[in-house]
Design an enzyme around this catalytic site. Structure first.
Site, PDB file in Angstrom:
ATOM      1  CG  PHE A  14      -3.568   5.020   2.680  1.00 47.89           C
ATOM      2  CD1 PHE A  14      -4.195   5.879   2.455  1.00 47.89           C
ATOM      3  CD2 PHE A  14      -2.609   3.820   1.023  1.00 47.89           C
ATOM      4  CE1 PHE A  14      -4.569   6.208   0.803  1.00 47.89           C
ATOM      5  CE2 PHE A  14      -3.121   4.498  -0.007  1.00 47.89           C
ATOM      6  CZ  PHE A  14      -3.886   5.483   0.035  1.00 47.89           C
ATOM      7  CG  ASP A  66      -1.115  -2.959   2.263  1.00 52.44           C
ATOM      8  OD1 ASP A  66      -1.318  -2.760   1.290  1.00 52.44           O
ATOM      9  OD2 ASP A  66      -2.694  -2.197   2.203  1.00 52.44           O
ATOM     10  CE  LYS A 108       2.560   3.390  -2.698  1.00 48.62           C
ATOM     11  NZ  LYS A 108       1.049   3.039  -2.020  1.00 48.62           N
TER      12      LYS A 108
HETATM   13  C1  LIG Z   1      -0.064   2.274  -1.978  1.00 46.06           C
HETATM   14  C2  LIG Z   1      -0.235   1.648  -0.622  1.00 46.06           C
HETATM   15  C3  LIG Z   1      -2.454   1.500  -1.181  1.00 46.06           C
HETATM   16  C4  LIG Z   1      -2.724   1.640  -2.898  1.00 46.06           C
HETATM   17  O1  LIG Z   1      -2.576   1.353  -3.883  1.00 46.06           O
HETATM   18  P1  LIG Z   1      -2.784   2.143  -5.626  1.00 46.06           P
HETATM   19  O2  LIG Z   1      -1.639   1.249  -6.280  1.00 46.06           O
HETATM   20  O3  LIG Z   1      -2.681   3.762  -4.873  1.00 46.06           O
HETATM   21  O4  LIG Z   1      -3.981   1.576  -4.964  1.00 46.06           O
HETATM   22  C5  LIG Z   1      -2.994   0.271  -0.166  1.00 46.06           C
HETATM   23  N1  LIG Z   1      -1.718   0.194   0.278  1.00 46.06           N
HETATM   24  C6  LIG Z   1      -0.664   1.180   0.980  1.00 46.06           C
HETATM   25  C7  LIG Z   1       0.127   0.440   2.644  1.00 46.06           C
HETATM   26  C8  LIG Z   1      -0.147   1.527   0.039  1.00 46.06           C
HETATM   27  O5  LIG Z   1       1.522   2.109   0.316  1.00 46.06           O
END
Ligand SMILES: *Cc1c(COP(=O)(O)O)cnc(C)c1O
Length: 424
Positions: A165, A250, A279
């Site tokens: 994700f 990520d 986050k």
């Molecule tokens: C939540 C998340 C995102 C997206 O972040 P947003 O602030 O909602 O755009 C991207 N990568 C990972 C691993 C996430 O958990």
């Protein structure tokens, strides 16, 4: 398409009392009298319970009816210091009285200080700030493609992992290997290939002269808490070195203490070329970042930017959050409490048929005997406990990094009760 005539486009003459002369008019809408739900004016994008959150403190949230909730979602792995922590309140108040926004065309003091701190505590040299994780990932993809354009004959393809994700912009929906998104909002952004997690042969088969980067989460969060193997990541790093491919991790969910180390890549003994944070970095303030090695300082003016990049309030928030995570050694707390949480869940496992209890630090999940995740989430909420079900048969826990044993004991008791409703 049928053709349109000039008269169809002609503006009718305005009468006095029309919308343009009275800006407060309802513009032809009729008042229907009384809303069905308090959220009638919110565009539907998510199923939400019929309650309104009003206040937060530490591990708890309160709704407008006065109900209290023990928050084991941590605002979606965001509220690293818990709800409305003093350090964040003070930093925001101090910065708001000094400078809220100057413009993206200027440096500001907290921006310089925060970038320095992030490069000091990581293996990276350069930082670009954004407001959301998706934007940070977009920046990473742009930077990798820039590297490909300059140093790899225009290589632009990015290999990502199935069930990962990376966010909800169009390009990140392309990058995200989520099967349900495969046919949404077509045409999406080309140039992404997906391979299964922990399958080095599949990855090797996908790599070509056109590959500029491999991008993955070290522990998949939304995918249900699945970690990359050490040998897999080591092999990826080697492959990237040999072919001069950028490794993007990520860490929007795993970064800044969540997994029991400051950054998840530390568990693997490797250094990525690019890392994204989001986050937890703002502790609830919308903030994210992309960090990169010196050799990737490649953008020309205008290649990347944003109105709110390095915005002073966000910078002050991030600085305060990261300093507090360090001062209180919350990565260590995440490691210790994470183990306590895993042990506690293990004790409930046989009674409720829970399986695959897994996680790193305070990013934890387990599987249910059948697909009653959303029903269990609702039952827990009724009992005053917030948990998340990222997949129908999976429950995920990502409490604030300040969580203590007593909170975990309370959580396990409430979870035990809620699970008992689904016996047999
Ligand atoms: C939540 C998340 C995102 C997206 O972040 P947003 O602030 O909602 O755009 C991207 N990568 C990972 C691993 C996430 O958990």
């Amino acid at each position: 398409m049928s053709p349109i005539t000039q008269t169809q486009l002609q503006q009718p003459a305005l009468k006095s009392g029309d919308a343009m002369t009275s800006p407060g008019s309802l513009d032809g809408k009729t008042i229907t009298g009384g809303h069905k739900s308090p959220a009638d004016s919110i565009l539907f994008t998510a199923v939400r319970p019929d309650l309104v959150m009003e206040r937060g403190e530490g591990m708890y949230l309160w709704d407008t009816a006065g109900n209290r909730y023990l928050d084991f979602t941590g605002g979606w792995a965001v509220n690293s210091l818990g709800h409305s922590p003093a350090a964040l309140q003070e930093a925001l108040a101090r910065q708001a009285s000094l400078l809220v926004h100057a413009s993206p065309a200027f440096y500001n003091k907290p921006m310089l200080e925060f970038a320095k701190l992030l490069t000091d505590i990581s293996c990276f040299d350069k930082v670009f700030f954004t407001s959301t994780g998706a934007e940070a990932n977009e920046s990473a993809v742009k930077l990798a493609r820039k590297y490909g354009a300059l140093h790899k004959n225009g290589a632009y393809e990015i290999i990502t992992v199935t069930n990962g994700f990376h966010g909800r912009t169009l390009a990140m929906m392309s990058a995200t290997g989520k099967p349900q998104w495969q046919t949404l909002f077509e045409p999406k952004v080309p140039g992404f290939k997906h391979v299964p997690l922990n399958d080095i042969d599949a990855l090797f088969a996908a790599v070509s002269d056109n590959t500029c980067a491999i991008m993955l989460e070290l522990v998949q969060g939304e995918g249900g808490v699945h970690a990359a193997n050490e040998s897999y990541l080591y092999a990826i790093r080697k492959m990237c070195d040999i072919y001069d491919i950028m490794l993007i991790v990520d860490e929007v969910q795993t970064g800044l203490g969540r997994t029991g180390a400051m950054f998840a890549y530390e568990h693997y003994g490797i250094e990525p070329d690019i890392m994204t944070l989001g986050k937890g970095v703002g502790g609830g303030f919308p903030l994210a970042a992309m960090l990169a090695k010196e050799k990737l300082d490649l953008f020309e003016a205008g290649d990347q930017g944003g109105t709110y990049t390095g915005q002073p309030l966000g910078m002050a928030a991030g600085l305060a959050v990261v300093q507090e995570i360090m001062k209180r050694d919350l990565a260590q707390n995440a490691a210790v409490q994470g183990q306590y949480l895993l042990d506690g869940l293990q004790k409930l496992a046989s009674k409720h048929n829970l399986s695959n209890i897994r996680g790193k630090g305070l990013l934890v999940a387990f599987d249910l005997p059948y697909h009653y995740g959303s029903e269990l989430v609702a039952a827990c909420r009724e009992a005053g406990l917030l948990v998340n079900s990222p997949q129908p048969g999976t429950i995920r826990l990502m409490p604030p990094l300040i969580v203590q044993q007593s909170d975990i004991d309370d959580m396990l008791r409430l979870l035990d009760q809620a699970l008992s409703q689904f016996a047999g």
